[in-house]
Design an enzyme around this catalytic site. Structure first.
Site, PDB file in Angstrom:
ATOM      1  N   GLU A 174     149.539  -9.118  28.890  1.00 45.72           N
ATOM      2  CA  GLU A 174     149.682  -9.595  30.395  1.00 45.72           C
ATOM      3  C   GLU A 174     149.100  -8.675  31.344  1.00 45.72           C
ATOM      4  O   GLU A 174     148.662  -7.423  30.849  1.00 45.72           O
ATOM      5  CB  GLU A 174     151.215  -9.811  30.380  1.00 45.72           C
ATOM      6  N   GLU A 317     148.575  -5.275  28.495  1.00 44.98           N
ATOM      7  CA  GLU A 317     147.639  -5.947  28.217  1.00 44.98           C
ATOM      8  C   GLU A 317     147.457  -6.675  26.874  1.00 44.98           C
ATOM      9  O   GLU A 317     146.706  -7.555  26.603  1.00 44.98           O
ATOM     10  CB  GLU A 317     146.186  -4.930  28.130  1.00 44.98           C
TER      11      GLU A 317
END
Length: 351
Positions: A174, A317
């Site tokens: 994310e 991430e």
């Protein structure tokens, strides 16, 4: 809602007979029983998920959900909200840590705009925006119940599409400035844990910043009063669009009998949400690393999972998730390619 309900009903038990076969074979290999620890546990669980002793995991897909947060205006991040968009541009230009690590692990990136404030015109970006960022959860719910369901279903559809395009295993990641705040809120509501024990520095807050973050989360919980027995209410009240999207990916992949790898705190909050919606999903979930964020290990404990690595990472991430992907290849290599005691002519331990 129909897509979500259908998906929840399609998540089944693992293939126990295949898991038993995997255990028997592992015990016959030229090593002391259980000596490869979590690699053996991984091989058994993979056999149960895929219904195969030696599943093929060549096609790895890493799905990144991008979304903004209204609560960012409360000063809960060390970075401005514009960094969400800037980092997505960096992903698309192949310049971020996740790009480097995903390439090294053989994973294909799929980046999804599920709730960014700004729009990006790039064909490499999957455009599935539910809304332009959540609302400030200290002043009301982060999103409506319908928006939460919509975000979950975006994730389900992205998982389904990835599998239809050949994905064998999916990892989750994310990006969204301030997203450790809703993640910690989701964790606190579901578990009842003290915020002082689960809230961390996020992108690098100082001590005063962490105190403010705790206060903001408490105010959001007090204002919205989410029902911990109603996962959709928790998600809508104090969650995030990318949290919902990743939870949907996990549910969708599980329904299609594919393994899913959890990353750090935000991904783990998504896993906890998916678990609260359908406890059986955890059978399809694998941990990766232990984040430096204190709440991360608390979620693993809630899910009865243990991280494989601890590199003191807290980037997000999906960096920890893709780092763990080679372990899955090695787990399959071990159970498939090692010789048994009989094949190698090696004596077993004394009876």
């Amino acid at each position: 809602m129909k897509t979500l309900e259908k998906t929840l009903n399609e998540i089944n038990e693992l293939d126990q007979k295949m898991m038993d076969k995997a255990q028997i074979r592992l015990d016959q290999l030229t090593k002391p029983q259980g000596s490869l620890g979590k690699l053996e546990e991984m091989a058994i669980k993979l056999a149960g998920i895929y219904g195969e002793l030696f599943p093929e995991l060549q096609n790895k897909v890493h799905i990144i959900m991008a979304g903004d947060h209204g609560v960012a205006e409360e000063g809960v991040s060390a970075y401005p909200q514009s960094v969400t968009t800037q980092m997505v541009h960096n992903f698309l230009a192949n310049g971020a840590a996740i790009n480097v690590l995903a390439e090294g692990s053989g994973a294909k990136l799929k980046i999804v705009d599920i709730g960014m404030i700004e729009d990006i015109d790039n064909d490499l970006l999957v455009k599935a925006k539910i809304k332009a960022g959540t609302e400030n959860m200290t002043k009301g719910p982060a999103m409506t119940r319908e928006e939460a369901v919509g975000a979950l279903e975006v994730g389900i559809e992205q998982a389904k599409k990835a599998v239809e395009e050949g994905a064998d295993i999916i990892s989750t990641g994310e990006v969204g400035i301030a997203n450790t705040t809703p993640s910690s809120a989701v964790l606190a509501v579901f578990t009842g844990l003290d915020l002082n024990k689960v809230v961390g520095k996020g992108t690098g807050l100082n001590e005063e910043g962490v105190k403010n973050k705790i206060d903001v989360i408490q105010r959001a919980i007090d204002y919205n009063k989410p029902d911990k027995e109603d996962a959709l209410d928790v998600l809508a009240s104090v969650g995030g669009l990318e949290i919902a999207g990743m939870a949907g990916v996990m549910l969708g992949a599980a329904a299609m009998k594919k393994a899913v790898v959890i990353d750090g705190l935000i991904s783990a909050a998504a896993a906890l949400t998916a678990y609260k919606l359908c406890p059986g999903v955890v059978k399809y979930l694998f941990p990766s690393h232990k984040s430096a964020e204190p709440g991360h290990i608390k979620i693993y404990e809630e899910l009865n999972l243990e991280p494989y690595i601890d590199l003191q990472m807290r980037l997000g991430e999906g960096t920890g998730a893709v780092l763990a992907l080679p372990f899955f290849d090695q787990a399959v290599n071990i159970i498939r390619d090692m010789a048994t005691f009989e094949e190698a002519g090696v004596s077993k331990e004394n009876d």
